[in-house]
Design a protein around this motif. Structure first.
Motif, PDB file in Angstrom:
ATOM      1  N   LYS A  65       0.830  -1.200   0.000  1.00 53.55           N
ATOM      2  CA  LYS A  65       0.000   0.000   0.000  1.00 53.55           C
ATOM      3  C   LYS A  65       0.865   1.251   0.000  1.00 53.55           C
ATOM      4  O   LYS A  65       0.590   2.218  -0.712  1.00 53.55           O
ATOM      5  CB  LYS A  65      -0.923   0.012   1.224  1.00 53.55           C
ATOM      6  N   THR A  67       3.898   1.554  -1.086  1.00 53.31           N
ATOM      7  CA  THR A  67       4.542   1.695  -2.400  1.00 53.31           C
ATOM      8  C   THR A  67       3.574   2.302  -3.407  1.00 53.31           C
ATOM      9  O   THR A  67       3.940   3.200  -4.171  1.00 53.31           O
ATOM     10  CB  THR A  67       5.026   0.313  -2.895  1.00 53.31           C
ATOM     11  N   ARG A  68       2.300   1.839  -3.395  1.00 53.77           N
ATOM     12  CA  ARG A  68       1.297   2.397  -4.312  1.00 53.77           C
ATOM     13  C   ARG A  68       1.055   3.878  -4.036  1.00 53.77           C
ATOM     14  O   ARG A  68       0.947   4.679  -4.956  1.00 53.77           O
ATOM     15  CB  ARG A  68      -0.019   1.624  -4.186  1.00 53.77           C
ATOM     16  N   LYS A  70       3.114   5.988  -2.674  1.00 49.46           N
ATOM     17  CA  LYS A  70       4.291   6.749  -3.129  1.00 49.46           C
ATOM     18  C   LYS A  70       4.260   6.940  -4.635  1.00 49.46           C
ATOM     19  O   LYS A  70       4.576   8.019  -5.144  1.00 49.46           O
ATOM     20  CB  LYS A  70       5.573   6.026  -2.709  1.00 49.46           C
ATOM     21  N   GLN A  71       3.853   5.885  -5.372  1.00 46.55           N
ATOM     22  CA  GLN A  71       3.782   5.999  -6.830  1.00 46.55           C
ATOM     23  C   GLN A  71       2.728   7.037  -7.244  1.00 46.55           C
ATOM     24  O   GLN A  71       2.976   7.853  -8.138  1.00 46.55           O
ATOM     25  CB  GLN A  71       3.449   4.637  -7.449  1.00 46.55           C
ATOM     26  N   GLU A  72       1.564   7.010  -6.596  1.00 45.39           N
ATOM     27  CA  GLU A  72       0.523   7.989  -6.928  1.00 45.39           C
ATOM     28  C   GLU A  72       0.970   9.401  -6.590  1.00 45.39           C
ATOM     29  O   GLU A  72       0.707  10.341  -7.336  1.00 45.39           O
ATOM     30  CB  GLU A  72      -0.770   7.648  -6.174  1.00 45.39           C
ATOM     31  N   TYR A  73       1.655   9.552  -5.469  1.00 45.74           N
ATOM     32  CA  TYR A  73       2.153  10.873  -5.087  1.00 45.74           C
ATOM     33  C   TYR A  73       3.178  11.373  -6.097  1.00 45.74           C
ATOM     34  O   TYR A  73       3.158  12.547  -6.493  1.00 45.74           O
ATOM     35  CB  TYR A  73       2.753  10.824  -3.682  1.00 45.74           C
ATOM     36  N   ASN A  74       4.050  10.474  -6.530  1.00 44.84           N
ATOM     37  CA  ASN A  74       5.051  10.863  -7.535  1.00 44.84           C
ATOM     38  C   ASN A  74       4.383  11.261  -8.852  1.00 44.84           C
ATOM     39  O   ASN A  74       4.796  12.227  -9.499  1.00 44.84           O
ATOM     40  CB  ASN A  74       6.061   9.735  -7.759  1.00 44.84           C
ATOM     41  N   LYS A  75       3.319  10.524  -9.251  1.00 44.71           N
ATOM     42  CA  LYS A  75       2.591  10.894 -10.463  1.00 44.71           C
ATOM     43  C   LYS A  75       1.960  12.267 -10.303  1.00 44.71           C
ATOM     44  O   LYS A  75       1.978  13.083 -11.218  1.00 44.71           O
ATOM     45  CB  LYS A  75       1.488   9.868 -10.764  1.00 44.71           C
ATOM     46  N   TYR A  76       1.396  12.517  -9.125  1.00 42.50           N
ATOM     47  CA  TYR A  76       0.762  13.798  -8.852  1.00 42.50           C
ATOM     48  C   TYR A  76       1.793  14.926  -8.930  1.00 42.50           C
ATOM     49  O   TYR A  76       1.533  15.983  -9.497  1.00 42.50           O
ATOM     50  CB  TYR A  76       0.099  13.765  -7.472  1.00 42.50           C
ATOM     51  N   LYS A  77       2.969  14.684  -8.347  1.00 44.72           N
ATOM     52  CA  LYS A  77       4.018  15.710  -8.386  1.00 44.72           C
ATOM     53  C   LYS A  77       4.471  15.979  -9.815  1.00 44.72           C
ATOM     54  O   LYS A  77       4.731  17.117 -10.191  1.00 44.72           O
ATOM     55  CB  LYS A  77       5.215  15.259  -7.540  1.00 44.72           C
TER      56      LYS A  77
END
Length: 196
Positions: A65, A67-68, A70-77
């Motif tokens: 969870k 990791t997911r 973090k990935q969504e946050y990175n996409k948002y950034k």
């Protein structure tokens, strides 16, 4: 004298057997306690292993969870999504345009006289058009009943907040199987109607 000696003779074999029995009982108790302790130790090991395995599964799912997220946050950034003021104003305008039809229909039904029914309604060009009919006693003036109904709609704020103007278009009385029937048609407008 031999007789007196017989009286004081101790049965050593019996005493030896009693000691052996006690010793066997103690050994058997020690073995039973040892086996019970060993079984308890095995159960404790199994329970500890199962608990550790469950905790590892929970930790693994939580890490997935994380990791997911973090990935969504990175996409948002990366996308740097910015909501424009005009988008918010457009959304507000769209919300303001909507009409809560459930309240309007419930209000029309609430004030409808007994033995009256609405058979059709439509909305176009800021006009709500409603048709229906009702059965009335021969001595009753249908226009007064319909006028009272429309006046009830005119003063109910849950209807007039969107339709401040209500007018009767037509009312026609007919006889049907010995009963008087009146067909009515009225309009409700969101703006002033053309007749005024």
């Amino acid at each position: 004298m031999s007789q007196s000696q017989g009286m004081y003779r101790i049965n050593l074999i019996r005493e030896l057997r009693d000691r052996e029995k006690k010793s066997e009982k103690q050994k058997s108790l020690a073995v039973t306690i040892g086996v019970a302790c060993f079984i308890f130790f095995l159960i404790s090991l199994l329970y500890s292993g199962f608990t550790m395995w469950r905790m590892e599964n929970v930790i693994g799912s939580e890490q997935l969870k994380l990791t997911r997220l973090k990935q969504e946050y990175n996409k948002y950034k990366v996308t740097q999504l910015i909501v424009d003021k005009s988008d918010i104003e457009l959304l507000n305008e769209l919300q303001g345009r909507g009409m809560l039809w459930t309240r309007k229909l419930a209000t029309m039904a609430k004030h409808l006289p007994d033995n009256y029914w609405i058979t059709r309604f439509s909305y176009a060009n800021n006009e709500l058009r409603v048709t229906g009919y009702g059965y009335i006693p021969p001595n009753q003036d249908q226009l007064l009943v319909i006028d009272s109904y429309l006046n009830s709609l005119r003063i109910d704020t849950s209807f007039t907040d969107q339709f401040p103007h209500v007018q009767l278009n037509s009312a026609q009385r007919t006889e049907e199987n010995g009963n008087s029937r009146v067909a009515f048609d009225f309009s409700a407008f969101t703006t002033k109607w053309k007749g005024q």
